[in-house]
Scaffold this active site. Structure first.
Site, short mmCIF file in Angstrom:
data_model
loop_
_atom_site.label_atom_id
_atom_site.label_comp_id
_atom_site.label_asym_id
_atom_site.label_seq_id
_atom_site.Cartn_x
_atom_site.Cartn_y
_atom_site.Cartn_z
N LYS A 174 0.85 -1.19 0.00
CA LYS A 174 0.00 0.00 0.00
C LYS A 174 0.89 1.24 0.00
CE LYS A 174 -3.02 3.05 2.48
NZ LYS A 174 -2.11 4.16 2.12
N GLY A 226 6.40 5.06 8.66
CA GLY A 226 5.55 6.24 8.75
C GLY A 226 5.62 6.86 10.12
N SER A 227 4.58 7.58 10.48
CA SER A 227 4.56 8.34 11.72
C SER A 227 4.34 7.42 12.92
CB SER A 227 3.44 9.38 11.67
OG SER A 227 2.16 8.76 11.73
N GLY A 231 1.86 4.34 13.35
CA GLY A 231 2.60 3.13 13.70
C GLY A 231 2.03 2.44 14.93
N GLU A 248 9.29 1.26 11.11
CA GLU A 248 10.31 2.30 10.95
C GLU A 248 9.58 3.62 11.12
OE1 GLU A 248 12.50 4.98 10.37
OE2 GLU A 248 12.22 4.74 8.22
N CYS A 282 12.70 11.07 8.36
CA CYS A 282 12.73 10.61 9.74
C CYS A 282 14.14 10.74 10.32
CB CYS A 282 12.25 9.17 9.83
SG CYS A 282 13.12 8.03 8.74
N GLU A 379 9.05 15.78 16.54
CA GLU A 379 9.45 15.67 15.14
C GLU A 379 8.62 16.62 14.30
OE1 GLU A 379 10.50 12.11 12.05
OE2 GLU A 379 8.54 11.99 13.03
#
Length: 476
Positions: A174, A226-227, A231, A248, A282, A379
């Site tokens: 996806k 992703g975030s 996550g 990750e 990231c 972040e």
């Protein structure tokens, strides 16, 4: 594009509820639309991957390696089209888009080599007790879901797709709804190479599609980049299935500059760490720790460097930094500029969204930022650098490690023994010494603390898609 989903070897139209508008961030305008995949289509993709698994995992290592090399070659054959799409849909300057393409090609080539070595990894296991023998088998984990982000499409998908196929897994991929087009190349290449139907499936969509995939009980593993917010949802969905995950996630990485470092060289490394991909990484080294003896000179040079960066449409010659990739990200970064003003932070450069078409912000430097500041802790995912000073090596290590994230860090020092010592003390997954963020497919990628679970790239990336089986036999 009306048929953006690749399911069981066929291109199909989306049947979901969401219409996805694909934008050109340098203009802030849409240039394509597609309908998302429905939950039923996610079911179909997972079922296709399940049907394809028995035959695919029995293919020879040489056959899988040949197909992976085919992916590498075909990505190269599509080079100019894919670079142009990265520039248009992500807003990447050409030199960044070229590196992305080269990274994806190198990843497939590397895992083709590892696939050929797989038979040697089945080995006998010496036992201390007589009368028994034991051997190890490395088997594909099964059907895997791969969910990838918008900041490095094509790249992060290659990091997952290549080792998964090398291991003998079948996959449902996806892409991000922000950048859903470029991964279509993988489906086109699969068709061209004759990859068996169902081995690779691609479903596009927003949250509904992502939730349908991450919560699907037909997956044996899920790998997500992703975030942290999403996550954690992915991890909860996998926990219901007691299913392994690779995550990750985010970072708030430090770059530590000691006072024996050449100022101009340090500025180059700092700028690269915060402005590459407009800071939408990231791994962005968004916390600058600079030793007292060099701080004034370095910050003055850094201010000049950030103020002279050419920001603009990536199609314009000499542009060094493009726009943020989405309006949502542009609004988020602008919100942090407002927070900085509320907190009374000292801004040496930037600190504002740019008044022009598209989603542009200025490269930004805040100095003497308190450790309690949201901008120091959270972040931001934009070209926003926060600086603090330190006096001793121990203080630098303590400040660098004072974060809920632990993805990467950079150490800059002429004293290589000290640089190595500090690198060993930093609580992160990857450290660069006197370097830009050079990422090699042979090394691992992943972090500690809130930056994720597991590793990608290198042999560790392959093992993430393998299950270890031991066979023990009694000789009596």
């Amino acid at each position: 594009m009306t048929t953006p989903h690749y399911i069981d070897g066929r291109w199909v139209e989306g049947q979901g509820h969401d219409c996805i508008s694909v934008h050109e961030p340098a203009l802030g305008l849409p240039f394509a639309e597609l309908m998302s995949a429905s939950s039923a289509q996610v079911d179909q993709a997972v079922a296709a991957a399940r049907r394809a698994l028995p035959a695919w995992k029995q293919t020879s290592a040489a056959e899988r390696a040949a197909l992976l090399r085919g992916f590498a070659e075909q990505l190269g054959a599509r080079r100019e089209d894919l670079i142009a799409l990265q520039m248009r849909n992500n807003g990447k300057p050409r030199h960044e888009a070229e590196i992305d393409l080269d990274d994806a090609v190198a990843t497939f080539a590397y895992y083709a080599d590892l696939a050929e070595q797989l038979p040697a990894k089945n080995r006998d296991v010496p036992l201390a007790v007589p009368g028994f023998t034991a051997r190890t088998r490395l088997e594909p984990v099964g059907v895997v879901g791969l969910i990838v982000p918008w900041n490095f499409p094509l790249v992060t998908s290659a990091w997952k797709l290549a080792p998964a196929l090398a291991a003998g897994c079948t996959v449902v991929l996806k892409p991000s709804e922000v950048t859903p087009l470029i991964e279509q190349a993988y489906g086109q290449i699969a068709e061209q190479l004759g990859l068996p139907a169902g081995v690779l499936n691609i479903v596009n969509g927003k949250a509904e599609t992502g939730a349908a995939l991450s919560g699907h009980n037909g997956l044996d593993k899920l790998s997500f980049t992703g975030s942290n917010g999403v996550g954690s949802q992915v991890m909860r969905a996998s926990a219901v299935q007691c299913r392994p995950v690779t995550l990750e996630l985010g970072g708030k990485s430090a770059i530590v500059v000691f006072d024996d470092c050449d100022v101009d060289q340090a500025v180059e490394w700092i700028v690269a760490g915060i402005t590459w991909n407009a800071g939408q990484m990231c791994s962005a080294t968004s916390r600058l720790l600079v030793q007292d003896g060099i701080a004034d000179a370095l910050l003055a040079r850094l201010q000049d460097a950030l103020e002279t960066i050419q920001v603009g449409n990536p199609l314009t010659e000499d542009v060094q930094m493009g726009p943020l990739t989405s309006q949502a990200q542009w609004l988020k970064v602008a919100g942090y500029f407002a927070t900085a003003r509320e907190e009374g932070l000292k801004c040496l450069a930037g600190g504002k969204a740019l008044d022009r078409d598209g989603w542009f912000v200025s490269p930004t430097l805040y100095v003497d930022v308190p450790q309690s500041s949201r901008l120091w802790v959270e972040e931001i995912f934009g070209p926003v650098l926060c600086a603090r000073r330190f006096s001793s090596e121990q203080q630098a290590i303590a400040q660098a490690n004072d974060s809920r994230f632990g993805l990467v860090a950079t150490v800059c020092s002429a004293d290589l023994e000290r640089a190595e010592r500090v690198a060993d003390a930093l609580e992160v997954g990857h450290v660069w010494i006197n370097s830009v963020q050079a990422v090699f497919v042979e090394t691992s990628w992943g972090g500690t603390k809130g930056s994720g679970i597991g590793r990608e790239l290198g042999p560790w990336g392959l093992s993430a898609y393998q299950s270890v089986k031991h066979v023990t036999r009694c000789l009596e």
